[in-house]
Design an enzyme around this catalytic site. Sequence first.
Site, PDB file in Angstrom:
ATOM      1  N   CYS A 335       0.703  -1.149  -0.025  1.00 47.67           N
ATOM      2  CA  CYS A 335       0.129  -0.091  -0.112  1.00 47.67           C
ATOM      3  C   CYS A 335       0.973   1.200  -0.022  1.00 47.67           C
ATOM      4  O   CYS A 335       0.666   2.302  -0.821  1.00 47.67           O
ATOM      5  CB  CYS A 335      -1.082  -0.007   1.063  1.00 47.67           C
ATOM      6  SG  CYS A 335      -1.354  -1.490   1.938  1.00 47.67           S
ATOM      7  N   ARG A 364       7.327 -11.008   5.898  1.00 45.36           N
ATOM      8  CA  ARG A 364       6.899 -10.953   7.256  1.00 45.36           C
ATOM      9  C   ARG A 364       7.525 -12.177   7.823  1.00 45.36           C
ATOM     10  O   ARG A 364       7.278 -13.163   7.493  1.00 45.36           O
ATOM     11  CB  ARG A 364       5.197 -10.897   7.228  1.00 45.36           C
ATOM     12  CG  ARG A 364       4.632  -9.762   6.629  1.00 45.36           C
ATOM     13  CD  ARG A 364       2.966  -9.809   7.104  1.00 45.36           C
ATOM     14  NE  ARG A 364       2.264  -8.681   5.836  1.00 45.36           N
ATOM     15  CZ  ARG A 364       1.242  -8.963   5.567  1.00 45.36           C
ATOM     16  NH1 ARG A 364       0.500  -9.506   6.172  1.00 45.36           N
ATOM     17  NH2 ARG A 364       0.773  -7.942   4.721  1.00 45.36           N
ATOM     18  N   GLN A 382       0.807 -10.998  -2.937  1.00 45.96           N
ATOM     19  CA  GLN A 382      -0.404 -10.592  -2.775  1.00 45.96           C
ATOM     20  C   GLN A 382      -1.145  -9.949  -4.260  1.00 45.96           C
ATOM     21  O   GLN A 382      -0.211  -9.699  -4.988  1.00 45.96           O
ATOM     22  CB  GLN A 382      -0.630  -9.332  -1.778  1.00 45.96           C
ATOM     23  CG  GLN A 382      -0.134  -9.856  -0.574  1.00 45.96           C
ATOM     24  CD  GLN A 382      -0.453  -8.351   0.303  1.00 45.96           C
ATOM     25  OE1 GLN A 382      -0.097  -7.428  -0.034  1.00 45.96           O
ATOM     26  NE2 GLN A 382      -1.023  -8.488   1.359  1.00 45.96           N
ATOM     27  N   ASP A 384      -2.592  -7.748  -5.242  1.00 42.72           N
ATOM     28  CA  ASP A 384      -2.958  -6.773  -4.384  1.00 42.72           C
ATOM     29  C   ASP A 384      -3.349  -5.495  -5.425  1.00 42.72           C
ATOM     30  O   ASP A 384      -3.003  -5.687  -6.637  1.00 42.72           O
ATOM     31  CB  ASP A 384      -1.657  -6.175  -3.850  1.00 42.72           C
ATOM     32  CG  ASP A 384      -2.011  -5.344  -2.436  1.00 42.72           C
ATOM     33  OD1 ASP A 384      -3.275  -5.261  -2.099  1.00 42.72           O
ATOM     34  OD2 ASP A 384      -1.219  -5.131  -1.625  1.00 42.72           O
ATOM     35  N   HIS A 386      -5.053  -1.261  -5.211  1.00 37.23           N
ATOM     36  CA  HIS A 386      -5.553  -0.066  -4.289  1.00 37.23           C
ATOM     37  C   HIS A 386      -6.621   0.893  -5.357  1.00 37.23           C
ATOM     38  O   HIS A 386      -6.085   1.364  -6.361  1.00 37.23           O
ATOM     39  CB  HIS A 386      -4.308   0.777  -3.721  1.00 37.23           C
ATOM     40  CG  HIS A 386      -3.689  -0.352  -2.517  1.00 37.23           C
ATOM     41  ND1 HIS A 386      -2.625  -0.952  -3.171  1.00 37.23           N
ATOM     42  CD2 HIS A 386      -3.940  -0.653  -1.394  1.00 37.23           C
ATOM     43  CE1 HIS A 386      -2.362  -1.708  -1.984  1.00 37.23           C
ATOM     44  NE2 HIS A 386      -3.133  -1.507  -0.896  1.00 37.23           N
ATOM     45  N   LYS A 470     -14.742  -3.472   6.498  1.00 43.05           N
ATOM     46  CA  LYS A 470     -14.053  -4.553   5.656  1.00 43.05           C
ATOM     47  C   LYS A 470     -15.277  -5.524   5.118  1.00 43.05           C
ATOM     48  O   LYS A 470     -16.139  -5.797   6.052  1.00 43.05           O
ATOM     49  CB  LYS A 470     -13.050  -4.873   5.732  1.00 43.05           C
ATOM     50  CG  LYS A 470     -12.767  -5.672   7.188  1.00 43.05           C
ATOM     51  CD  LYS A 470     -11.268  -6.068   7.414  1.00 43.05           C
ATOM     52  CE  LYS A 470     -11.063  -6.812   8.642  1.00 43.05           C
ATOM     53  NZ  LYS A 470     -10.111  -7.893   8.830  1.00 43.05           N
ATOM     54  N   HIS A 516      -8.384  -1.214  -0.324  1.00 40.90           N
ATOM     55  CA  HIS A 516      -7.280  -2.489  -0.686  1.00 40.90           C
ATOM     56  C   HIS A 516      -8.340  -3.416  -0.823  1.00 40.90           C
ATOM     57  O   HIS A 516      -9.253  -3.939  -0.252  1.00 40.90           O
ATOM     58  CB  HIS A 516      -6.732  -2.592   0.677  1.00 40.90           C
ATOM     59  CG  HIS A 516      -6.250  -1.772   1.653  1.00 40.90           C
ATOM     60  ND1 HIS A 516      -4.913  -1.578   1.828  1.00 40.90           N
ATOM     61  CD2 HIS A 516      -6.551  -0.421   2.306  1.00 40.90           C
ATOM     62  CE1 HIS A 516      -4.507  -0.419   2.522  1.00 40.90           C
ATOM     63  NE2 HIS A 516      -5.684   0.167   2.726  1.00 40.90           N
TER      64      HIS A 516
END
Length: 649
Positions: A335, A364, A382, A384, A386, A470, A516
Amino acid sequence: MINITLPDGSVKQFESGASPMDVAKSISEGLARNVISADFNGTTIETSTALTTDGALVLYTWNDKEGKKAFWHSTSHVMAQVLEELYPGLKLTLGPAIDNGFYYDIDFADAKIVEADFKKIEDRILEVSREKHEFTMRSVSKAAALELYKDNEFKTELITNLEDGTITFCDHATFTDLCRGGHIPNTGIIKAVKIMSLAGAYWRGNEKNKQLTRVYGISFPKQKDLTEYLELLEEAKRRDHRKLGKELELFAFSQKVGQGLPLWLPKGAALRDRLEQFLKKAQKKAGYEQVVTPHIGQKELYVTSGHYAKYGADSFQPITTPAEGEEFLLKPMNCPHHCEIYNTKPWSYKDLPKRYAEFGTVYRYEQSGELHGLTRVRGFTQDDAHIFCTPDQLDQEFKNVIDLVLYVFGSLGFENFTAQISLRDQENREKYIGSDENWEKAENAIINAAKDKGLQTVVAYGEAAFYGPKLDFMVKDALGRQWQLGTIQVDYNLPERFELTYKGSDNELHTPVMIHRAPFGSMERFIAILIEHTGGNFPLWLMPEQAIILCLSEKYEIYAKKVLNLLENHEIRALIDNRNESIGRKIRDAEMQKTPFMLIVGEEEEKNNTISIRRHGQEGKGNVTVTIEEFAAIVNDEISKTLKVFNVE
Ligand SMILES: [Zn+2]
Ligand SMILES: [Zn+2]
């Protein structure tokens, strides 16, 4: 009289002292027979507890999670009783219910429990259960409790930490245990039990403490339920993605590379690439733009985003460089990078929404004990994206994302799912950032979008992130296990932290809202779940190899190559097995690889320009002889049934 509010909102009056069982009886005899646990004003109680105040009562049966918990915890009492009989001198510690069954942590002192004892323990548990002992709770003074457990240092420690006046014991048959409560009415409904396994466990999970033996078990109200459960476990073992990943040559781990860092083998990489292309194609239609960002970023970037505060200390440590004071972090999230992409240009409301997508790899540091195949790793990618939009666009954007998620699930055979709408805690609104007005807008956007799309939803108050509400998709796999897959989150926090703006129709600068979203979640976790859901029989469009050509002998190799060429022209992924092996062996190996179509070629086929098709897992069904054109039509027809074209409304 007391007023009891039931889950449907109805209020019933009872004499003070009525029990949950009395309430159940007043509703129906059938319910009374099935009630095994209860909850009063948010606290677990016994079905026999006397109710003396007004309040909200929930009655649970075996079909509820809470009912199972009471069932299993109660069985752990019976198991403890039996173990005390069989191993005199043991010291009991804690025996809770878990997701699947229960355990009891025990210091067996000089005795030793072994697997060969399990049957004897199970039989005795059932024998005791058939005697229909009731579980009864009683209060005990701290002094009396300490006296009873004076030879058990573990229970003594537990009791020492409890307030006098709050200590309760549970009795059944001749057995007593320190317990907070939450039991089934009597042992008679325990009809099947299995001691599952033994494990070592340190007292209170601290390795400086004494090591105890953890005895795992599970129990059921019917023998049939136990049989089914054990079959399911066997099937789960067969489908374990770590096992299938190896057999199908999809991925591997190397101690040299490092724990939790998957290596994608050619077949796995191709499968993953196919998934990525599939999503990219749909995203392009939905107006996403693909971006690429680096795997590291300056520490300051993540301090600004707040991720350093969240992941910093417990994660991979900063990377230093020869330049003094310069520090980089492996990125824990994509992000912040995408916020900086947004920030490269001034935007007007007319330019929005901007939708940036990236298959972004993040890192992580998971504890080594937490690592598990592809579902818990230290580096993962991910899917991902945005979306930066105006508050007024939120509604539509949310609906569009739901469409995309549903398209993904549909194409991959996940049909059974619910959507959890995670909203603010209604009592405690201070812990969330952003104005009430924005929150209401966002929460309504999610609720409306979910309703509009006909999703089966559950609302969870207090489950929102501190920066926004969410929508989480909970998927049930073929074995009935629930997984959290895709998520869509609204965020007011990061746009502010990164000072993102757009010029509104009023010519003033405003802060955009950020969404997200990741339909897969991560490629690693998604593929792991997909492997276990399908048992390696992926949808045909995704299969590493859709067909394998098996020559009856090497004489037909030239014809096999011709077939392969034709299949390639039809964009069908195929291989030739030209090993000098018997056809039986070749078929067995192709079955192991779960290749959907085995195409057998020999004299007849060569003469007639055909192939004989044998389908995976359909032994004994007889082969069908077709031309290549006919086979291509079969493949395309099957693919088009699952892989639809994504259309934007
Ligand atoms: Zn208990
Ligand atoms: Zn994000």
